[in-house]
Design an enzyme around this catalytic site. Structure first.
Site, PDB file in Angstrom:
ATOM      1  N   CYS A  46       0.814  -1.219   0.000  1.00 21.92           N
ATOM      2  CA  CYS A  46       0.000   0.000   0.000  1.00 21.92           C
ATOM      3  C   CYS A  46       0.849   1.271   0.000  1.00 21.92           C
ATOM      4  O   CYS A  46       0.395   2.314  -0.446  1.00 21.92           O
ATOM      5  CB  CYS A  46      -0.994   0.005   1.160  1.00 21.92           C
ATOM      6  SG  CYS A  46      -0.232  -0.110   2.777  1.00 21.92           S
ATOM      7  N   HIS A  62      -2.012   1.154   7.038  1.00 22.93           N
ATOM      8  CA  HIS A  62      -2.410   1.230   5.634  1.00 22.93           C
ATOM      9  C   HIS A  62      -2.232   2.650   5.099  1.00 22.93           C
ATOM     10  O   HIS A  62      -2.468   3.623   5.819  1.00 22.93           O
ATOM     11  CB  HIS A  62      -3.880   0.805   5.517  1.00 22.93           C
ATOM     12  CG  HIS A  62      -4.360   0.651   4.111  1.00 22.93           C
ATOM     13  ND1 HIS A  62      -3.758  -0.188   3.198  1.00 22.93           N
ATOM     14  CD2 HIS A  62      -5.402   1.233   3.452  1.00 22.93           C
ATOM     15  CE1 HIS A  62      -4.401  -0.118   2.041  1.00 22.93           C
ATOM     16  NE2 HIS A  62      -5.397   0.736   2.172  1.00 22.93           N
TER      17      HIS A  62
END
Length: 245
Positions: free
Chosen positions: A102, A179
């Site tokens: 990510c 994330h």
């Protein structure tokens, strides 16, 4: 770096550190020239935003994936699937099918959406990122994700920089619960680009002049959902000359 909306990812990368110095070196090796760089946003209060180098072209947010966030994502998807949303055809979106990638997805979205369709960013001819974007920008999102899985050159550059930074490098098998998402302004709206979601999220009107403040409003909502969690950071992509700040 996964949410309840994703399918199982069989390809795994080492995670990138949320560190502007690491990201700057990474994108230089990808073929992104100065003055494009990344800078820490030291706080979300308006007076602190005055210290963020301008202009800001993208904001990358790092945050914890918690049960509260998972539940919010489900509700958000149900709402959008029911009510619909407007997404500019000029937004370039890459689904994430690689575990722990990510950080690269955030960087990729920040670059792609400032290069494609007449964007301001000039990329190095023959560079890794320009070759990849030229190959994928006109593909479908699913085809873009497949192309990223198969791009060994980009994966190699990512690996080289994932092992740098100030924190210990996790094992490849580790699941990381932090994330990255990218926020950009395009055609008068602010978009959240999260490869773990099925599509870009339109957060409403914005402009190049108001983008940073609009993006921080969105970032604050992430913090408000998990106020007891301190694992948040915000990085701005800018073309301000470093000597000026």
């Amino acid at each position: 770096m996964s949410t309840a909306q994703t399918t199982k990812k069989t390809i795994r990368w080492l995670p990138l550190e949320s560190n502007p110095e690491v990201l700057d070196k990474y994108v230089r090796d990808l073929g992104v020239p100065a003055p494009w760089r990344y800078a820490d946003v030291m706080g979300l209060d308006e007076e602190l935003l005055a210290f963020v180098p301008q202009p800001v072209h993208a904001v990358i947010l790092l945050f914890p994936c918690t049960p509260k966030y998972e539940e919010f994502c489900k509700e958000e998807r149900q709402r959008i699937d029911k009510e619909g949303q407007t997404v500019s055809s000029n937004i370039v979106f890459y689904p994430q099918t690689i575990a722990n990638a990510c950080g690269t997805m955030g960087v990729l979205h920040s670059i792609a959406n400032n290069w494609a369709h007449g964007g301001l960013l000039n990329l190095k001819d023959g560079g890794v990122i320009k070759n990849f974007l030229e190959k994928t920008v006109n593909l479908s999102p699913a085809e873009r994700a497949k192309a990223l899985e198969e791009d060994t050159t980009l994966a190699s550059v990512h690996e080289n920089h994932a092992s740098t930074g100030q924190t210990a490098t996790p094992d490849l098998a580790d699941n990381v619960d932090l994330h990255f998402v990218c926020l950009v302004e395009r055609d008068g709206h602010l978009y959240e680009l999260d490869g773990n979601k099925p599509y870009p999220i339109n957060h409403g009107p914005s402009s190049k002049d108001s983008f940073l403040f609009d993006a921080i409003k969105v970032a604050k909502k992430f913090v408000e959902r998990d106020p007891e969690n301190l694992n948040f950071s915000v990085i701005a992509a800018t073309t301000a000359e470093e000597d000026n700040y």
